[in-house]
Design an enzyme around this catalytic site. Sequence first.
Site, mmCIF file in Angstrom:
data_model
loop_
_atom_site.group_PDB
_atom_site.id
_atom_site.type_symbol
_atom_site.label_atom_id
_atom_site.label_comp_id
_atom_site.label_asym_id
_atom_site.label_seq_id
_atom_site.Cartn_x
_atom_site.Cartn_y
_atom_site.Cartn_z
ATOM 1 N N LEU A 1 0.824 -1.217 0.000
ATOM 2 C CA LEU A 1 0.000 0.000 0.000
ATOM 3 C C LEU A 1 0.858 1.269 0.000
ATOM 4 C CD1 LEU A 1 -2.916 -1.011 2.399
ATOM 5 C CD2 LEU A 1 -2.873 -1.046 -0.105
ATOM 6 N N ARG A 2 2.181 1.122 0.182
ATOM 7 C CA ARG A 2 3.165 2.205 0.018
ATOM 8 C C ARG A 2 3.098 3.310 1.064
ATOM 9 N NH1 ARG A 2 6.165 -1.087 -2.816
ATOM 10 N NH2 ARG A 2 5.676 -1.249 -5.017
ATOM 11 N N HIS B 1 9.620 -14.578 1.496
ATOM 12 C CA HIS B 1 9.994 -14.189 0.127
ATOM 13 C C HIS B 1 11.233 -15.012 -0.206
ATOM 14 C CE1 HIS B 1 11.166 -10.919 -2.948
ATOM 15 N NE2 HIS B 1 12.243 -11.666 -2.846
ATOM 16 N N ASN C 1 9.576 -9.413 -9.515
ATOM 17 C CA ASN C 1 10.436 -10.327 -8.787
ATOM 18 C C ASN C 1 9.597 -11.167 -7.837
ATOM 19 O OD1 ASN C 1 12.699 -11.571 -7.810
ATOM 20 N ND2 ASN C 1 13.121 -9.999 -6.287
ATOM 21 N N ASP D 1 0.292 -9.536 -4.968
ATOM 22 C CA ASP D 1 1.579 -8.828 -4.904
ATOM 23 C C ASP D 1 1.448 -7.447 -5.564
ATOM 24 O OD1 ASP D 1 4.173 -8.243 -4.261
ATOM 25 O OD2 ASP D 1 5.088 -9.727 -5.601
ATOM 26 N N HIS E 1 3.881 1.314 -8.853
ATOM 27 C CA HIS E 1 5.024 2.168 -9.163
ATOM 28 C C HIS E 1 4.568 3.246 -10.134
ATOM 29 C CE1 HIS E 1 8.083 -0.171 -7.149
ATOM 30 N NE2 HIS E 1 7.712 -1.270 -7.779
#
Lengths: 432, 310
Positions: A64-65, A179, A277, A304, A308
Amino acid sequence: MNTSWIIKQGRVIDPVNAVDQCQDIYVLNGKITDDAASLPADVQIIDAKGQIVVPGLIDMHVHLREPGQEYKEDILSGTRSAVHGGFTAVACMPNTSPVNDSASVCRFILDKAREAPARVYPVCAISKGSNGHELTEMGDLRENGAVAVSDDGVPVTDSQLMRRALEYASDFQLTVISHCEDPALSTGVMNEGSTSTLLGLKGIPVAAESVMVYRDIALAEFTGKPVHIAHVSCAQSLELIRAAKQRGVRVTAETAPHYFSLTDDAVTGYDTNAKMNPPLRQQADVDAVRSALCDGTIDVIATDHAPHSILEKELEFDAAANGIIGLETALPLTLRLVQENVLDFSRMVELMSVWPAKILGVQGGHLSPGARADITIIDPEDVFTYTEEMIVSKSKNSPFIGQQFKGRAVLTMVDGIVQFGVAENNTHPKIA
Amino acid sequence: MATGYFFPHRHVLGIDQLSPDDITHILNTADSFKEISARPIKKVPTLRGHTIINLFFEPSTRTRLSFEVAAKRMSADTFNISPSTSSTTKGETLIDTARNISAMHPDIIIIRHSFSGAPHLLAKYVNASVINAGDGAHEHPSQGLLDMMTVKEHKGRLHDLKVAIVGDIMHSRVAHSGIEGFTKMGSSVHVYGPSTLVPKGLEQLGAVVESSLPDAVRDADVVMTLRIQKERQNDPLLPSFREYARHFGISKKILALAKPDALVMHPGPVNRGIEMSPDVADCSQSVILNQVTNGVAVRMALLYLVMGNS
């Protein structure tokens, strides 16, 4: 605000209660009830004929940044994107700025989330600063709302730290989400194979993922503690997970829609919206992911969702950031699997609601009487073209722009409140 | 070549975009320009008034010089800029650089960049023609063309030849463009190198991947070696140059397996005693300096053709 409804005659898919039939769902004061007589006289009707009614979808892997990178996404915009995609809850990864490794960041996120249309479950870091050295204060984090821990975005390379994380997190019922990536092997920018050779881009072998998947399985097996493997992308990892499950290891796994929808051919033309990734793999991997979704090797579809801006994406391929948005395309992409008979609706609901709730240890995943009325209504026949203009997320980094889909969420209800509903241009479902 | 042929490309980003007809036409054009460089007054007015920018994000001596010589012999105005690659991550992006350069109305931008695909990105944002002078491990089309020109001069044809390419195939845009080009023209390209330097999937480019140096070189018409770097970004590719020279270098003994008139080629700069022994580099079969001479002619042809001339 009205929180009592009759959702009329939709096809209800509720695998936990073994339901797959057309029936009404009653909601009283934000909770599901089977007592029609208890509903108020002025209860509102949602006509769901021809629609699919499912327990609210839960995305256990989003970015969610906020705090720190609000120009890409924030808690409000990300959860708006979520409800537009049919998700009633999301679990947000800790790679914010600062990293969510403390009670105060966790509280900050939950405070912001009070205004959000979807539920937000914070995933906190495994290690302080996600720098792979010291465990976070997991008991404190649990008390302040964390449901899981992960250093997502960076792998935990120290195997001893990972072992201790599995052990210690279990004392506080925190799910450990791994991860899996060996950074020494993972120095490239796309899958290593014939396409990377053709494009002259440095490759990332599947082994960069699978060797760490095996490490985590070995640690889970030895400690007897559960581990959840994030964003599995390749056949090799899936074989390891399948075998581990067969011998009773407590391992669960998720994949993302792009891993069953695209191959590394999508990178051709140096499209930075095909850079993520783990990277997009080859057709055999895509086929393996599809089989694993069907046979139970994979438990969860999670997006995921990685917003951006053009600042990170309109660059040379090597210089561009990893990741794509996914909240608004996950359900349409998964519905393709239903249309292609890879999954049935019931399995889809298990992957997108039942198992995420179980693995995170949160409410939801079923429509039993007394449960919170988190409900998603899907129009399986709605044909549309996904355009940049319709994206609700702040970021537009999707490789699926311009594609045609059949089926999407048309109404998303959280606690009995309609947080998203297509009212105009759509006859179904309508709020009568 | 059929009359009425018209060179159809505004940009030259890779051999992959060129048809056999395009390649033949470029090489014929280069051939006709070659004598200009042999004249006492080495200049023709063909590109007078045209602006050509050499945008080199990666150090280069011979390729940049070769393009500049080519442009000046055709009377174009040339400008060299060498922004540091790091500035693209710290400050101005490649797209902003492209837009700024474009605003000065150049006719041709020649770009070298350490990132594969950078010329393709540039081409989307400028009005000028873009020529790729090497992008990452992807392509180096003018090198591939000058290699083909050199082989054609000596062998009289580009079909039915065995071309051996030996060395660091993985990081070599020269190998990539060479495989594409020679294969397209009907020859077979056999590649060999240490397994650490041979990437996956070369077969789909048309190459035959050999498992021994003698197999690669045996009966070859052309033996091309590539420049070796021992280590790249902490990737331990080779234990030592000494060992490389012994097991993967071209010696006179290995060269004797090729056809007696086999050409010895190298894109330069040569690490003498590593990729090939000094006596091989200097032997009568070596055409390494012819490659350099032809480089100017091929680049003159590319500049001429992308400007819409045929």
